[in-house]
Design a protein around this motif. Structure first.
Motif, PDB file in Angstrom:
ATOM      1  N   SER A  23     -12.302 -11.737  -8.175  1.00 29.91           N
ATOM      2  CA  SER A  23     -11.293 -11.842  -9.228  1.00 29.91           C
ATOM      3  C   SER A  23      -9.894 -12.053  -8.667  1.00 29.91           C
ATOM      4  N   VAL A  24      -9.038 -12.668  -9.477  1.00 28.03           N
ATOM      5  CA  VAL A  24      -7.626 -12.797  -9.105  1.00 28.03           C
ATOM      6  C   VAL A  24      -6.984 -11.413  -9.103  1.00 28.03           C
ATOM      7  N   THR A  25      -7.436 -10.548  -9.997  1.00 29.73           N
ATOM      8  CA  THR A  25      -6.886  -9.199 -10.064  1.00 29.73           C
ATOM      9  C   THR A  25      -7.008  -8.466  -8.735  1.00 29.73           C
ATOM     10  N   TRP A  26      -8.176  -8.506  -8.129  1.00 26.98           N
ATOM     11  CA  TRP A  26      -8.350  -7.827  -6.836  1.00 26.98           C
ATOM     12  C   TRP A  26      -7.418  -8.425  -5.794  1.00 26.98           C
ATOM     13  N   ARG A  27      -7.295  -9.735  -5.801  1.00 27.34           N
ATOM     14  CA  ARG A  27      -6.462 -10.391  -4.786  1.00 27.34           C
ATOM     15  C   ARG A  27      -4.984 -10.068  -4.969  1.00 27.34           C
ATOM     16  N   ILE A  28      -4.510 -10.067  -6.205  1.00 29.22           N
ATOM     17  CA  ILE A  28      -3.101  -9.753  -6.446  1.00 29.22           C
ATOM     18  C   ILE A  28      -2.814  -8.283  -6.192  1.00 29.22           C
ATOM     19  N   MET A  29      -3.641  -7.411  -6.733  1.00 32.59           N
ATOM     20  CA  MET A  29      -3.359  -5.982  -6.650  1.00 32.59           C
ATOM     21  C   MET A  29      -3.599  -5.418  -5.250  1.00 32.59           C
ATOM     22  N   SER A  30      -4.218  -6.186  -4.374  1.00 33.34           N
ATOM     23  CA  SER A  30      -4.400  -5.752  -2.986  1.00 33.34           C
ATOM     24  C   SER A  30      -3.157  -6.012  -2.143  1.00 33.34           C
ATOM     25  N   SER A  31      -2.222  -6.786  -2.678  1.00 34.24           N
ATOM     26  CA  SER A  31      -1.023  -7.116  -1.918  1.00 34.24           C
ATOM     27  C   SER A  31      -0.032  -5.951  -1.921  1.00 34.24           C
ATOM     28  N   ARG A  32       0.527  -5.651  -0.771  1.00 33.91           N
ATOM     29  CA  ARG A  32       1.455  -4.528  -0.651  1.00 33.91           C
ATOM     30  C   ARG A  32       2.752  -4.752  -1.417  1.00 33.91           C
ATOM     31  N   ILE A  33       3.121  -5.991  -1.672  1.00 33.70           N
ATOM     32  CA  ILE A  33       4.360  -6.274  -2.393  1.00 33.70           C
ATOM     33  C   ILE A  33       4.275  -5.810  -3.849  1.00 33.70           C
ATOM     34  N   MET A  34       3.065  -5.454  -4.298  1.00 34.71           N
ATOM     35  CA  MET A  34       2.923  -4.954  -5.670  1.00 34.71           C
ATOM     36  C   MET A  34       3.637  -3.620  -5.880  1.00 34.71           C
ATOM     37  N   TRP A  35       4.012  -2.942  -4.798  1.00 32.05           N
ATOM     38  CA  TRP A  35       4.847  -1.739  -4.960  1.00 32.05           C
ATOM     39  C   TRP A  35       6.162  -2.102  -5.650  1.00 32.05           C
ATOM     40  N   VAL A  36       6.723  -3.247  -5.303  1.00 34.02           N
ATOM     41  CA  VAL A  36       7.957  -3.695  -5.959  1.00 34.02           C
ATOM     42  C   VAL A  36       7.672  -4.028  -7.421  1.00 34.02           C
ATOM     43  N   ARG A  76      -0.503   5.956  -9.801  1.00 36.54           N
ATOM     44  CA  ARG A  76      -1.040   5.081  -8.762  1.00 36.54           C
ATOM     45  C   ARG A  76      -2.555   5.169  -8.693  1.00 36.54           C
ATOM     46  N   MET A  77      -3.088   6.383  -8.752  1.00 34.31           N
ATOM     47  CA  MET A  77      -4.532   6.544  -8.658  1.00 34.31           C
ATOM     48  C   MET A  77      -5.245   5.979  -9.883  1.00 34.31           C
ATOM     49  N   PHE A  78      -4.592   6.065 -11.058  1.00 33.21           N
ATOM     50  CA  PHE A  78      -5.189   5.448 -12.244  1.00 33.21           C
ATOM     51  C   PHE A  78      -5.282   3.936 -12.065  1.00 33.21           C
ATOM     52  N   ILE A  79      -4.181   3.310 -11.607  1.00 34.78           N
ATOM     53  CA  ILE A  79      -4.181   1.860 -11.420  1.00 34.78           C
ATOM     54  C   ILE A  79      -5.240   1.442 -10.402  1.00 34.78           C
ATOM     55  N   GLU A  80      -5.347   2.185  -9.310  1.00 33.19           N
ATOM     56  CA  GLU A  80      -6.335   1.852  -8.285  1.00 33.19           C
ATOM     57  C   GLU A  80      -7.758   2.034  -8.816  1.00 33.19           C
ATOM     58  N   THR A  81      -7.992   3.116  -9.558  1.00 29.70           N
ATOM     59  CA  THR A  81      -9.328   3.352 -10.100  1.00 29.70           C
ATOM     60  C   THR A  81      -9.703   2.288 -11.116  1.00 29.70           C
ATOM     61  N   ARG A  82      -8.770   1.960 -11.988  1.00 33.88           N
ATOM     62  CA  ARG A  82      -8.996   0.911 -12.983  1.00 33.88           C
ATOM     63  C   ARG A  82      -9.292  -0.426 -12.317  1.00 33.88           C
ATOM     64  N   THR A  83      -8.588  -0.716 -11.244  1.00 31.98           N
ATOM     65  CA  THR A  83      -8.697  -2.023 -10.595  1.00 31.98           C
ATOM     66  C   THR A  83      -9.897  -2.121  -9.668  1.00 31.98           C
ATOM     67  N   PHE A  84     -10.086  -1.122  -8.822  1.00 32.60           N
ATOM     68  CA  PHE A  84     -11.075  -1.220  -7.751  1.00 32.60           C
ATOM     69  C   PHE A  84     -12.303  -0.331  -7.948  1.00 32.60           C
ATOM     70  N   GLY A  85     -12.279   0.543  -8.944  1.00 30.03           N
ATOM     71  CA  GLY A  85     -13.419   1.424  -9.158  1.00 30.03           C
ATOM     72  C   GLY A  85     -14.593   0.721  -9.813  1.00 30.03           C
ATOM     73  N   THR A  86     -15.705   1.434  -9.904  1.00 30.82           N
ATOM     74  CA  THR A  86     -16.858   0.908 -10.635  1.00 30.82           C
ATOM     75  C   THR A  86     -16.535   0.901 -12.123  1.00 30.82           C
ATOM     76  N   THR A  87     -17.377   0.265 -12.898  1.00 31.59           N
ATOM     77  CA  THR A  87     -17.143   0.233 -14.345  1.00 31.59           C
ATOM     78  C   THR A  87     -17.102   1.641 -14.910  1.00 31.59           C
ATOM     79  N   ALA A  88     -18.035   2.487 -14.495  1.00 28.97           N
ATOM     80  CA  ALA A  88     -18.068   3.862 -15.001  1.00 28.97           C
ATOM     81  C   ALA A  88     -16.813   4.624 -14.601  1.00 28.97           C
ATOM     82  N   GLU A  89     -16.345   4.427 -13.371  1.00 28.92           N
ATOM     83  CA  GLU A  89     -15.138   5.131 -12.910  1.00 28.92           C
ATOM     84  C   GLU A  89     -13.901   4.659 -13.665  1.00 28.92           C
ATOM     85  N   ALA A  90     -13.815   3.352 -13.898  1.00 23.02           N
ATOM     86  CA  ALA A  90     -12.679   2.815 -14.647  1.00 23.02           C
ATOM     87  C   ALA A  90     -12.688   3.314 -16.085  1.00 23.02           C
TER      88      ALA A  90
END
Length: 284
Positions: A23-36, A76-90
């Protein structure tokens, strides 16, 4: 910890979650510049007076160093779980957020009460995050095409649905996102609470002894603010911003290269982790 997710590299994962490796989501949200981007989103979201008032009225100690960083960790942990977690975790993380919002209210200056989970408010917060991530990705020259950014916005409808927004109501492309902002802008302005929050981020509450954050956060905050649309900066009374648009774009590209330096980024993350954990220990 309320939000946990299985490492994406774990071969025992149930599934790829809401988005997945391709997904594009994984690629974008994996970038460190997303802190900004996340800081920029907070400035944008605060321009809806009911959003910022509802936040502050339900979190009286959010401006205190300990609580502010504990809340950052949970967000931060919610965003990471929503983005990178399993469907059940999200989905579990989404249920928790909906439960937190359920029944909470805010009060306008005239005494009118409103629910913080009104669809308009949830959609505004969602669009603030999505628009900020897409714009920072584009301006920092991450390798995404216009079609990629459209795909990102469309994918994020799953995130919207997770917190209680009708998927069909969320923008599905950059053009729809732009149209949404044109439609809602007349209802936005920087209330006193938003301006106070802005000033606070330029001198952020930092736990005692965390010199790295005390020195490092203001430049990130200034850069994030300077990337806001001109109309948003104008509402804050700073149409030019601390940096010109060209300087902000150049700053993003420089910040992206700096964040890619492992030693520097690891040091910053250790400082953030110390601040977050100080908040968690105080709240436990």
């Amino acid at each position: 910890m309320p939000y946990r997710y299985t490492d994406p590299d774990d071969p025992g994962r149930e599934d790829e979650g809401l988005f997945g490796l391709g997904s594009v989501t994984w690629r974008i949200m994996s970038s460190r510049i997303m802190w900004v981007a996340i800081v920029r989103a907070l400035y944008l979201q605060a321009l809806h007076p009911r959003v910022i008032r509802g936040t502050l009225q339900n979190a009286a100690t959010i401006t205190e160093p300990v609580d502010a960083w504990a809340r950052l960790r949970r967000t931060r942990m919610f965003i990471e779980t929503r983005t990178f977690g399993t469907t059940a975790e999200a989905e579990r993380a989404g249920r928790r957020v909906r439960t937190i919002h359920q029944g909470r209210t805010g009060t306008d200056p005239d005494g009118t009460r409103y629910r913080v989970d009104e669809p308009e408010l949830l959609l505004w917060v969602h669009c603030g995050e999505v628009a900020s991530c897409a714009d920072i990705a584009r301006r920092s020259q991450l390798p995404f095409s216009a079609a990629d950014l459209d795909a990102f916005v469309a994918e994020q409808r799953a995130s919207a649905e997770l917190i209680g927004i009708d998927r069909a109501a969320a923008p599905g492309s950059m053009a729809e996102l732009d149209a949404y902002y044109e439609e809602i802008r007349p209802r936005l302005y920087a209330c006193d609470e938003a301006k106070h929050a802005l000033r606070l981020t330029f001198r952020p509450p930092v736990p005692d002894g965390n010199r790295v954050l005390k020195l490092g956060m203001p430049p990130v905050s200034i850069l994030a603010f300077s990337t806001l649309p001109r109309w948003a900066r104008r509402m804050y009374g700073r149409p030019g911003g601390p940096l010109s648009e060209a300087a902000a774009t150049a700053g993003l590209r420089a910040a992206r290269m700096m964040f890619n330096q492992q030693r520097l980024f690891s040091g910053a993350m250790r400082a953030i982790y110390r601040a977050e954990m100080a908040g968690e220990r105080a709240g436990s």
